[in-house]
Enzyme design. Structure first.
Site, PDB file in Angstrom:
ATOM      1  N   ASN A 210       0.830  -1.189  -0.020  1.00 37.93           N
ATOM      2  CA  ASN A 210       0.025  -0.042  -0.052  1.00 37.93           C
ATOM      3  C   ASN A 210       0.773   1.041  -0.009  1.00 37.93           C
ATOM      4  O   ASN A 210       0.411   2.282  -0.209  1.00 37.93           O
ATOM      5  CB  ASN A 210      -1.034   0.036   1.245  1.00 37.93           C
ATOM      6  CG  ASN A 210      -0.278  -0.259   2.363  1.00 37.93           C
ATOM      7  OD1 ASN A 210       0.302  -1.131   2.876  1.00 37.93           O
ATOM      8  ND2 ASN A 210      -0.228   0.929   3.282  1.00 37.93           N
ATOM      9  N   THR A 211       2.161   1.114   0.172  1.00 38.87           N
ATOM     10  CA  THR A 211       2.841   2.270   0.132  1.00 38.87           C
ATOM     11  C   THR A 211       4.381   1.892   0.060  1.00 38.87           C
ATOM     12  O   THR A 211       4.784   0.838  -0.007  1.00 38.87           O
ATOM     13  CB  THR A 211       2.686   3.031   1.694  1.00 38.87           C
ATOM     14  OG1 THR A 211       3.688   4.399   1.711  1.00 38.87           O
ATOM     15  CG2 THR A 211       3.495   1.999   2.824  1.00 38.87           C
TER      16      THR A 211
ATOM     17  N   SER B 294      17.678  -5.972   5.237  1.00 40.46           N
ATOM     18  CA  SER B 294      18.078  -4.534   5.524  1.00 40.46           C
ATOM     19  C   SER B 294      19.604  -4.765   5.894  1.00 40.46           C
ATOM     20  O   SER B 294      20.068  -5.674   6.142  1.00 40.46           O
ATOM     21  CB  SER B 294      17.367  -4.061   6.619  1.00 40.46           C
ATOM     22  OG  SER B 294      17.935  -2.535   6.991  1.00 40.46           O
TER      23      SER B 294
ATOM     24  N   TYR C  61      15.063  -4.089  15.635  1.00 39.92           N
ATOM     25  CA  TYR C  61      14.965  -3.927  14.277  1.00 39.92           C
ATOM     26  C   TYR C  61      16.207  -4.723  13.599  1.00 39.92           C
ATOM     27  O   TYR C  61      15.784  -5.757  12.726  1.00 39.92           O
ATOM     28  CB  TYR C  61      15.141  -2.601  13.738  1.00 39.92           C
ATOM     29  CG  TYR C  61      14.762  -2.340  12.200  1.00 39.92           C
ATOM     30  CD1 TYR C  61      13.645  -2.908  11.403  1.00 39.92           C
ATOM     31  CD2 TYR C  61      15.800  -1.957  11.425  1.00 39.92           C
ATOM     32  CE1 TYR C  61      13.742  -2.761  10.071  1.00 39.92           C
ATOM     33  CE2 TYR C  61      15.978  -1.885   9.999  1.00 39.92           C
ATOM     34  CZ  TYR C  61      14.738  -2.435   9.511  1.00 39.92           C
ATOM     35  OH  TYR C  61      14.459  -2.059   8.011  1.00 39.92           O
TER      36      TYR C  61
END
Length: 304
Positions: free
Chosen positions: A25-26, A146, A173
């Site tokens: 969605n983004t 990442s 994270y």
């Protein structure tokens, strides 16, 4: 593989293929979904925000939206069931969605929020869809990691997997992104051992300008924003490693793709080297077994 010149224009025709993109969605997910659609793929946008997902889908030739909240195993199961109902074949599962540097929190199932969302939710979704992927010739699972997977200790903290003893936003994270790579490598090992043609690969966007940093503490935002502007690149370029991982016929199972420029922060997409910790066989197996136990999902790849 030529690391020097690949762009989205090098993507093959994807007509007749079906792709599921989480977090479409983004940001990187929306770019990924649009590019796949432009090459003819039917795209299922698996999103927590259905309204934003519908806005993206409205611009695509053939797309559907499914609600997926990776912080809830019940939502993951519901989403997987809906995807199975609407797709006879599944060529691509792109595990893209994620959260970064959130305040200390837990998922609906009691997992540390970043590990639970970024890894355990995707582990469960992949396991629930794996039979469809294995039944589709040439299928792939692409999981987005990442540069941060190297931060902190650089090794999986199994003794405090849910950061209950201490919590650091970036450290948690980093653990979740290391888990993404450990999962990819163990998934590929198991696929090979069972003779499946499906491959598992990983990618990372480098330093990319998206809204993933919305949880960065206010006092750090100027520094993060300045660094992104100076060293990073756009979401369109950040999505290229994922797109190449998903579509380039020269990609092989276990590959890790990212920007090939300075320190992998920006540049053309190509194969890059992950940390040694992400390829540790014992950690790979251990995380897989723990993930099965925590999620209750046991992908049909039982090997030694």
């Amino acid at each position: 593989m030529d690391n020097g010149s690949w762009s989205s224009e090098d993507m093959p025709d994807l007509t007749g293929r079906t792709a599921v993109v989480t977090g479409a969605n983004t940001g990187l997910g929306a770019v990924t979904a649009r590019e796949l659609s432009q090459r003819g793929a039917r795209v299922v946008l698996a999103c927590r925000d259905m309204a934003k997902g519908a806005d993206v889908a409205a611009d695509l030739a053939e797309a559907q939206v499914v609600r997926l909240d990776l912080s809830s195993l019940a939502s993951v199961r519901d989403a997987a069931a809906q995807i199975r109902e609407m797709t006879g074949r599944l060529d691509l599962l792109i595990n893209n969605a994620g959260v970064m540097m959130t305040p200390r929190g837990v998922t609906q199932d009691g997992f540390e929020l970043q590990l639970g969302t970024n890894h355990l939710g995707h582990f469960a979704l992949t396991g629930l869809l794996l039979d469809r992927l294995v039944a589709t010739p040439g299928s792939r699972v692409v999981t987005v990691s990442s540069l941060a997977h190297r931060l902190g200790s650089g090794w999986m903290r199994f003794e405090d997997l849910h950061s209950e003893r201490s919590y650091d936003r970036m450290g948690a994270y980093a653990q979740s992104k290391l888990a993404n790579l450990l999962f990819t490598h163990e998934l590929q090992r198991r696929l090979e051992a069972t003779g499946a043609e499906t491959i598992a690969v990983a990618a990372h966007p480098g330093i990319s300008s998206t809204d993933l940093g919305r949880y960065v503490p206010w006092y750090a935002r100027p520094v993060v924003s300045g660094f992104t502007l100076a060293a990073g690149h756009s979401a369109a370029k950040g999505a290229l490693p994922t797109l190449r991982a998903a579509t380039d016929p020269t990609v092989v199972g276990g590959d890790y793709l990212g920007p090939t420029g300075y320190r992998q922060m920006r540049g053309r997409p190509g194969v890059v080297t992950p940390s040694r910790a992400s390829r540790d066989p014992e950690a790979m197996r251990r995380l897989w077994e723990i993930s099965e136990e925590l999620t209750g999902v046991r992908p049909p790849l039982a090997v030694g």
